[in-house]
Design an enzyme around this catalytic site. Structure first.
Site, PDB file in Angstrom:
ATOM      1  NE  ARG A 255      -3.279  -0.573   2.878  1.00 13.01           N
ATOM      2  CZ  ARG A 255      -2.305  -0.415   3.960  1.00 13.01           C
ATOM      3  NH1 ARG A 255      -3.079  -1.297   5.624  1.00 13.01           N
ATOM      4  NH2 ARG A 255      -1.631  -0.829   3.914  1.00 13.01           N
TER       5      ARG A 255
ATOM      6  CE  LYS B   6       4.249  -1.440  -1.780  1.00 12.18           C
ATOM      7  NZ  LYS B   6       3.871  -1.938  -0.945  1.00 12.18           N
TER       8      LYS B   6
ATOM      9  NE  ARG C 167      -0.617   1.578  -3.058  1.00 12.16           N
ATOM     10  CZ  ARG C 167       0.593   2.124  -2.581  1.00 12.16           C
ATOM     11  NH1 ARG C 167       1.458   2.577  -2.676  1.00 12.16           N
ATOM     12  NH2 ARG C 167       0.223   1.303  -1.690  1.00 12.16           N
TER      13      ARG C 167
ATOM     14  NE  ARG D 252       2.357  -1.429   8.338  1.00  7.72           N
ATOM     15  CZ  ARG D 252       3.125  -0.902   6.824  1.00  7.72           C
ATOM     16  NH1 ARG D 252       4.646  -0.638   6.745  1.00  7.72           N
ATOM     17  NH2 ARG D 252       1.886  -0.592   6.011  1.00  7.72           N
TER      18      ARG D 252
ATOM     19  NE  ARG E  61       0.526   2.332   7.758  1.00 10.63           N
ATOM     20  CZ  ARG E  61       1.245   2.286   6.538  1.00 10.63           C
ATOM     21  NH1 ARG E  61       2.667   2.022   6.487  1.00 10.63           N
ATOM     22  NH2 ARG E  61       0.731   1.756   4.900  1.00 10.63           N
TER      23      ARG E  61
HETATM   24  P1  B4P Z   1       5.542  -2.983   3.084  1.00  7.42           P
HETATM   25  O1  B4P Z   1       5.313  -3.424   2.381  1.00  7.42           O
HETATM   26  O2  B4P Z   1       7.137  -2.546   3.182  1.00  7.42           O
HETATM   27  O3  B4P Z   1       4.955  -1.567   4.035  1.00  7.42           O
HETATM   28  P2  B4P Z   1       4.556  -0.625   2.712  1.00  7.42           P
HETATM   29  O4  B4P Z   1       5.767  -0.233   2.181  1.00  7.42           O
HETATM   30  O5  B4P Z   1       4.397   0.538   3.618  1.00  7.42           O
HETATM   31  O6  B4P Z   1       3.147  -0.974   1.817  1.00  7.42           O
HETATM   32  P3  B4P Z   1       1.603  -0.518   1.679  1.00  7.42           P
HETATM   33  O7  B4P Z   1       1.284  -0.272   0.266  1.00  7.42           O
HETATM   34  O8  B4P Z   1       1.032  -0.677   3.137  1.00  7.42           O
HETATM   35  O9  B4P Z   1       1.706   1.035   2.146  1.00  7.42           O
HETATM   36  P4  B4P Z   1       1.841   2.553   1.903  1.00  7.42           P
HETATM   37  O10 B4P Z   1       2.556   3.429   2.601  1.00  7.42           O
HETATM   38  O11 B4P Z   1       2.408   2.417   0.296  1.00  7.42           O
HETATM   39  O12 B4P Z   1       6.360  -3.733   5.760  1.00  7.42           O
HETATM   40  C1  B4P Z   1       4.633  -4.170   5.742  1.00  7.42           C
HETATM   41  C2  B4P Z   1       5.491  -5.169   7.631  1.00  7.42           C
HETATM   42  O13 B4P Z   1       5.745  -6.240   6.611  1.00  7.42           O
HETATM   43  C3  B4P Z   1       6.176  -4.872   7.773  1.00  7.42           C
HETATM   44  O14 B4P Z   1       4.678  -4.489   9.316  1.00  7.42           O
HETATM   45  C4  B4P Z   1       7.044  -5.213   7.942  1.00  7.42           C
HETATM   46  O15 B4P Z   1       7.591  -5.376   8.801  1.00  7.42           O
HETATM   47  C5  B4P Z   1       6.987  -7.134   7.487  1.00  7.42           C
HETATM   48  N1  B4P Z   1       7.993  -7.096   7.134  1.00  7.42           N
HETATM   49  C6  B4P Z   1       8.584  -6.381   5.777  1.00  7.42           C
HETATM   50  N2  B4P Z   1       9.374  -7.752   4.927  1.00  7.42           N
HETATM   51  C7  B4P Z   1       9.169  -9.121   6.169  1.00  7.42           C
HETATM   52  C8  B4P Z   1       9.550 -10.493   5.553  1.00  7.42           C
HETATM   53  N3  B4P Z   1      10.300 -10.911   4.941  1.00  7.42           N
HETATM   54  N4  B4P Z   1       8.775 -11.248   6.490  1.00  7.42           N
HETATM   55  C9  B4P Z   1       7.819 -10.658   7.318  1.00  7.42           C
HETATM   56  N5  B4P Z   1       7.261  -9.406   7.601  1.00  7.42           N
HETATM   57  C10 B4P Z   1       8.113  -8.629   6.921  1.00  7.42           C
HETATM   58  O16 B4P Z   1       1.065   3.224   0.902  1.00  7.42           O
HETATM   59  C11 B4P Z   1      -0.806   3.969   2.282  1.00  7.42           C
HETATM   60  C12 B4P Z   1      -1.756   4.057   1.441  1.00  7.42           C
HETATM   61  O17 B4P Z   1      -1.029   5.152   0.862  1.00  7.42           O
HETATM   62  C13 B4P Z   1      -2.364   3.153   1.026  1.00  7.42           C
HETATM   63  O18 B4P Z   1      -2.815   2.516   0.537  1.00  7.42           O
HETATM   64  C14 B4P Z   1      -3.361   4.710  -0.340  1.00  7.42           C
HETATM   65  O19 B4P Z   1      -3.982   4.860   0.588  1.00  7.42           O
HETATM   66  C15 B4P Z   1      -1.784   5.893  -0.190  1.00  7.42           C
HETATM   67  N6  B4P Z   1      -1.401   5.785  -1.575  1.00  7.42           N
HETATM   68  C16 B4P Z   1       0.206   5.245  -1.138  1.00  7.42           C
HETATM   69  N7  B4P Z   1       1.103   5.768  -2.490  1.00  7.42           N
HETATM   70  C17 B4P Z   1       0.006   6.070  -3.943  1.00  7.42           C
HETATM   71  C18 B4P Z   1      -0.068   5.995  -4.792  1.00  7.42           C
HETATM   72  N8  B4P Z   1       0.515   5.954  -5.918  1.00  7.42           N
HETATM   73  N9  B4P Z   1      -1.465   6.226  -5.499  1.00  7.42           N
HETATM   74  C19 B4P Z   1      -2.496   6.446  -4.741  1.00  7.42           C
HETATM   75  N10 B4P Z   1      -2.654   6.069  -3.603  1.00  7.42           N
HETATM   76  C20 B4P Z   1      -1.181   5.616  -2.222  1.00  7.42           C
END
Ligand code: B4P
Length: 191
Positions: A146, A14, A89, A128, A134
């Site tokens: 998660r 994402k 979410r 990552r 992180r």
């Molecule tokens: P991403 O999938 O881009 O990770 P993210 O957006 O940070 O998602 P995530 O769900 O983990 O975290 P968030 O910050 O929203 O990428 C992951 C990895 O994959 C990267 O290293 C990238 O380089 C790699 N990658 C991407 N595309 C690839 C491909 N095609 N091939 C290979 N590798 C690839 O949330 C973190 C925490 O915050 C949650 O657990 C929760 O506690 C809280 N939170 C956030 N939003 C919330 C909400 N709306 N409600 C309640 N809690 C919330």
């Protein structure tokens, strides 16, 4: 206005794809994960509460996250569109977002959901964790929690947007550019 919900389990890509989409479509990027991490860095009062949940891989309570997003939407009055990354979410968050956007007279255009198998998600997040330090990406038990929370509390949000004919499933496995092209095709179909 073009308002996109970018959806998917943790590690689905994402954040990665949002960076590319905002550049192409000139959208304001609202990532609740990024906003929460900025709060943690600034050691705000809100972050002390949020950290307890994030450290365990649980969702931060709806009231906190909804209030944060509302503030950011209000702060971007001149935006020509938004990309919501990691939000909503829960179904309660989706309902709150619809209510906020109704006040602005601009609905969600489409929900794009990235699909990636669990084994690949765990591999990406552990990598990552090693590279970025992180905390919630370093422990496989937290990552698995998660994914469990996503399946239980977050995946029902798909039904919410499907009922509005806005849900679009995207294969999230492949190169970053291949996935970007799939997302653009789905968006250009809306515009
Ligand atoms: P991403 O999938 O881009 O990770 P993210 O957006 O940070 O998602 P995530 O769900 O983990 O975290 P968030 O910050 O929203 O990428 C992951 C990895 O994959 C990267 O290293 C990238 O380089 C790699 N990658 C991407 N595309 C690839 C491909 N095609 N091939 C290979 N590798 C690839 O949330 C973190 C925490 O915050 C949650 O657990 C929760 O506690 C809280 N939170 C956030 N939003 C919330 C909400 N709306 N409600 C309640 N809690 C919330």
């Amino acid at each position: 206005m073009l308002n996109i919900v970018l959806f998917g389990p943790p590690g689905a890509g994402k954040g990665t794809q949002a960076e590319k989409l905002i550049e192409k479509y000139h959208l304001v990027h609202l990532s609740t994960g990024d906003i929460l991490r900025a709060e943690l860095k600034a050691e705000t009062e809100l972050s002390i509460e949020a950290k307890k949940f994030m450290d365990k891989g649980e969702l931060v309570p709806d009231a906190i996250v909804i209030g944060m997003i509302e503030g950011k939407i209000d702060a971007n009055q001149k935006a020509t569109g938004f990309i919501f990354d990691g939000f909503p979410r829960t179904t309660a968050q989706a309902e709150a977002l619809d209510a906020m956007l109704a006040k602005k007279g601009t609905p969600i255009s489409r929900m794009l959901a990235l699909f990636v198998d669990d084994e690949e998600l765990i591999k990406r997040l552990l990598l990552r964790g090693k590279e970025s330090g992180r905390a919630d990406d370093q422990d496989q038990t937290i990552i698995e929690n998660r994914i469990r929370v996503y399946n239980k509390d977050t995946s029902p949000v798909i039904d919410y947007y499907d009922a509005q004919n806005k849900y679009f499933a995207i294969n999230g496995v492949g190169s970053i550019d291949e996935i970007f092209n799939r997302l653009c095709e789905a968006i250009d179909d809306v515009k």
